[in-house]
Structure formats: structure tokens, C-alpha cells
Design a protein around this motif. Structure first.
Motif, short mmCIF file in Angstrom:
data_model
loop_
_atom_site.label_atom_id
_atom_site.label_comp_id
_atom_site.label_asym_id
_atom_site.label_seq_id
_atom_site.Cartn_x
_atom_site.Cartn_y
_atom_site.Cartn_z
N PHE A 16 0.83 -1.21 0.00
CA PHE A 16 0.00 0.00 0.00
C PHE A 16 0.86 1.26 0.00
O PHE A 16 0.55 2.24 -0.68
CB PHE A 16 -0.93 0.00 1.21
CG PHE A 16 -1.95 1.10 1.18
CD1 PHE A 16 -3.03 1.04 0.31
CD2 PHE A 16 -1.82 2.21 2.01
CE1 PHE A 16 -3.97 2.07 0.26
CE2 PHE A 16 -2.76 3.23 1.97
CZ PHE A 16 -3.83 3.15 1.09
N LYS A 17 1.97 1.22 0.75
CA LYS A 17 2.83 2.40 0.82
C LYS A 17 3.61 2.64 -0.47
O LYS A 17 3.92 3.78 -0.81
CB LYS A 17 3.80 2.27 2.00
CG LYS A 17 3.14 2.50 3.36
CD LYS A 17 4.17 2.52 4.48
CE LYS A 17 3.52 2.88 5.81
NZ LYS A 17 4.51 2.93 6.91
N THR A 18 3.94 1.55 -1.17
CA THR A 18 4.77 1.69 -2.37
C THR A 18 3.95 1.81 -3.66
O THR A 18 4.37 2.47 -4.61
CB THR A 18 5.74 0.50 -2.50
OG1 THR A 18 4.99 -0.73 -2.49
CG2 THR A 18 6.74 0.50 -1.36
N THR A 19 2.78 1.15 -3.70
CA THR A 19 1.99 1.14 -4.94
C THR A 19 0.58 1.71 -4.76
O THR A 19 -0.11 1.97 -5.75
CB THR A 19 1.86 -0.29 -5.50
OG1 THR A 19 1.02 -1.06 -4.62
CG2 THR A 19 3.22 -0.95 -5.63
N GLY A 20 0.17 1.88 -3.50
CA GLY A 20 -1.19 2.35 -3.26
C GLY A 20 -2.23 1.26 -3.41
O GLY A 20 -3.43 1.53 -3.32
N LYS A 21 -1.78 0.02 -3.60
CA LYS A 21 -2.70 -1.10 -3.79
C LYS A 21 -2.56 -2.09 -2.63
O LYS A 21 -1.49 -2.26 -2.06
CB LYS A 21 -2.41 -1.82 -5.11
CG LYS A 21 -2.64 -0.94 -6.34
CD LYS A 21 -2.34 -1.71 -7.62
CE LYS A 21 -2.57 -0.83 -8.85
NZ LYS A 21 -2.27 -1.56 -10.11
N ARG A 22 -3.66 -2.78 -2.34
CA ARG A 22 -3.68 -3.79 -1.29
C ARG A 22 -3.62 -5.18 -1.91
O ARG A 22 -4.34 -5.47 -2.87
CB ARG A 22 -4.94 -3.67 -0.42
CG ARG A 22 -4.98 -2.40 0.42
CD ARG A 22 -6.25 -2.33 1.25
NE ARG A 22 -6.22 -1.23 2.21
CZ ARG A 22 -6.56 0.02 1.94
NH1 ARG A 22 -7.00 0.33 0.71
NH2 ARG A 22 -6.50 0.96 2.86
N VAL A 23 -2.80 -6.04 -1.35
CA VAL A 23 -2.69 -7.42 -1.82
C VAL A 23 -3.86 -8.24 -1.30
O VAL A 23 -4.43 -9.08 -2.01
CB VAL A 23 -1.36 -8.04 -1.37
CG1 VAL A 23 -1.28 -9.53 -1.77
CG2 VAL A 23 -0.18 -7.27 -1.97
#
Length: 319
Positions: A269-276
Motif C-alpha cells: 500500500f505504501k509503495t503502490t497504493g494497492k492492497r494485496v
């Protein structure tokens, strides 16, 4: 060869009885004191119904565990060090719960404060524990890590306590998975001739099983950080004192997955803004996928059994 001392069975029985006996008295007392759990608004909506359920039930787990251990195990330096680790993390968890539940500050201890407490306890063990600096590697034997052992000690103590703490998110999840892991570690300790640590494992199993009577879905009480940090301390102490930190990662595979899921989620989330994951720790991901809470818990217990069996096999055949 696995040789189980009769005191191991007595320890399991005593810790189970202590927790079962205390529960019916403690739960109403916590209700009267309004020591209810505050549920995070960002958590699964189904959990909002649990708001107000008494927490800090870890008090009865640790009472049963420590009392039974001290009654049936020899008071060796090893055992007293393990008890120190458990009680130290119990105190840290109790303080965190006290701030949240009694002082009504929902966040409890700040993460850096909790981490500092864990680091201090790891430092005390490193400085005063007098531990050999070797690591047992399956099929390779013991390897002397020198000063590297102390870095490993810090990593294991902080990692294990946080991992078990993160696992405590569903009714019966942490108590059940710790009971499973403690069972297989009990067999590992027996195989290694660590009779007193096997007794501590048995005490942990009995206390967790007793707590499950009140904590299984729908839970009448939660263990809180009071219990989860202390139980993480048990797992850390077992790995460090038997020098089987590698086996700890295998037997505690569920805890490792819980911790990794949070690390992956935060990093992504911090690096791509996406949640795994839909939500972390990973048990919430499966809930949001539509699994019932009971299904998630039973599945994680089953995974714990498989991981524990693998760890025991590595111990027996890797000696």
C-alpha cells in the motif's frame, strides 16, 4: 525416541482445571468492571456485535500456565528464564489492555512503546540469560553463530510475540493455534530430552484448551494483548531455549503467515497504493471472501497441525 514424563500430563491437567475454574468467576467480574473490548470500525462489520465482550482473559491463561509449570517443572535456570519471558510479555500486554480498556484510550500503547518493551526484554535475556550461541539446523547439527545469535534472539522474540498477537483476531483462533503449536513443541522437547520445557508446553496446552471453553465462537471473553503477547513469549522462549528457531518458523507457520500478510499489505500500500489482501492480517481476508468465522478458525487449526507435524518430522529425522 519420545519419552513423555508423567508430570507432563499432570501439568496439562492442572492448567486446564485452573482456567476452567476461574472462568465462571472472572467473566462476570470483568462485565461488572466494564472491561469490554472496543471493536475497530475499519474491521469486518460482522465483528461489531462483539463490542463490549470482556477482554484481558489472558490473566487466567497465564495464571494456569505459570502455576502449573512451577508446580511440576524443576526450577532450572532454563525454566525460570522461560517464565520471565512469559511474565514480562504478560506485563506488557496487561499495560496495553489497561490503557485501552480502563483508561479508555482505544489505541493502547503506541507501537514504538510496545516495541521498546519487547526490545528491552530481549536485551535482558541476551545479557543475563547466559545462553549458548548455537543454532540447531535439521540434518546439519548445531552451528555456532557467535554474536549473530543475539541478533537472531532479538528477531525471534519480537517477531514471535507480535505474530501471535496479530493472530488473536477471531474467536478461538490464537488459543487454538497456540495449543496446536505447543503440542508439537512438547513432542520436540521430549525428543530432545528437554523434560522441563515439555512440561511448560503441556501447561500451555491445558491453559489454552481451558480458555477455548469460553473463547470459542461465540466468545464470552477475549484474551487481549494480556494473553496474546504472553503466549507469543512462550513460543519465543521455546524456540530460543531449544535452539530450534528454524523449527519455530515451521511449527508456527500460521503465525508467520499472519505477520507476513501484514508486512506485505503495508509495504504494497505504501509503495503502490494497492492492497494485496482484502484486509490484513490474513484471517480477515478469508472472512471478507465469504468464509464463516468458524471455517477460518478450523482451517487455520488444520494448517497448524500439518505445519506442526512437519516440524516434528524435521526434528526426529534431522537429528
Amino acid at each position: 525416541m519420545l519419552e513423555i514424563n508423567i508430570n507432563t500430563a499432570y501439568a496439562l491437567a492442572l492448567s486446564f482445571i485452573v482456567v476452567i475454574a476461574i472462568g465462571p468467576w472472572l467473566i462476570p467480574q470483568l462485565h461488572k468492571l466494564k472491561f469490554g473490548q472496543a471493536i475497530r470500525e475499519e474491521g469486518p462489520q460482522s465483528h461489531q456485535a462483539k463490542s463490549g465482550t470482556p477482554t484481558m482473559g489472558g490473566m487466567m491463561i497465564i495464571l494456569g500456565l505459570v502455576l502449573s509449570t512451577l508446580v511440576f517443572a524443576n526450577h532450572t535456570v532454563e525454566i525460570m528464564l522461560a517464565v520471565f519471558v512469559v511474565l514480562g510479555h504478560f506485563a506488557l500486554g496487561f499495560l496495553d489492555d489497561y490503557i485501552k480498556v480502563v483508561r479508555k484510550h482505544n489505541e493502547g500503547l503506541k507501537p514504538r512503546q510496545k516495541l521498546l518493551g519487547q526490545i528491552i526484554m530481549a536485551a535482558l535475556v541476551a545479557v543475563f540469560g547466559g545462553l549458548p550461541t548455537d543454532l540447531w539446523v535439521p540434518f546439519a547439527g548445531s552451528i555456532d553463530l557467535g554474536y549473530g545469535f543475539y541478533a537472531l534472539l532479538f528477531f525471534v522474540m519480537v517477531g514471535a510475540t507480535n505474530a501471535v498477537n496479530l493472530t488473536d483476531g477471531l474467536d478461538g483462533l490464537a488459543s487454538g493455534t497456540v495449543a496446536v503449536a505447543a503440542f508439537f513443541y512438547m513432542l520436540v522437547c521430549c525428543a530432545m530430552g528437554k523434560t522441563d520445557l515439555a512440561i511448560m508446553c503441556a501447561s500451555t496446552i491445558g491453559a489454552c484448551l481451558g480458555f477455548l471453553k469460553f473463547n470459542y465462537h461465540p466468545a464470552k471473553i477475549f484474551m487481549g494483548d494480556t494473553g496474546s503477547l504472553a503466549l507469543g513469549g512462550v513460543m519465543a522462549a521455546l524456540g530460543i531455549l531449544t535452539h530450534t528457531e528454524i523449527l519455530l518458523a515451521v511449527i508456527g507457520f500460521v503465525f508467520v503467515c499472519e505477520a507476513l500478510s501484514v508486512m506485505i499489505q503495508v509495504t504494497s500500500f505504501k509503495t503502490t497504493g494497492k492492497r494485496v489482501f482484502l484486509m490484513s492480517p490474513i484471517h480477515h481476508h478469508f472472512e471478507l471472501k465469504g468464509w464463516s468465522e468458524v471455517r477460518v478458525v478450523w482451517t487455520f487449526w488444520a494448517v497448524g497441525v500439518i505445519a506442526g507435524a512437519l516440524g516434528l518430522a524435521l526434528c526426529i529425522f534431522g537429528m
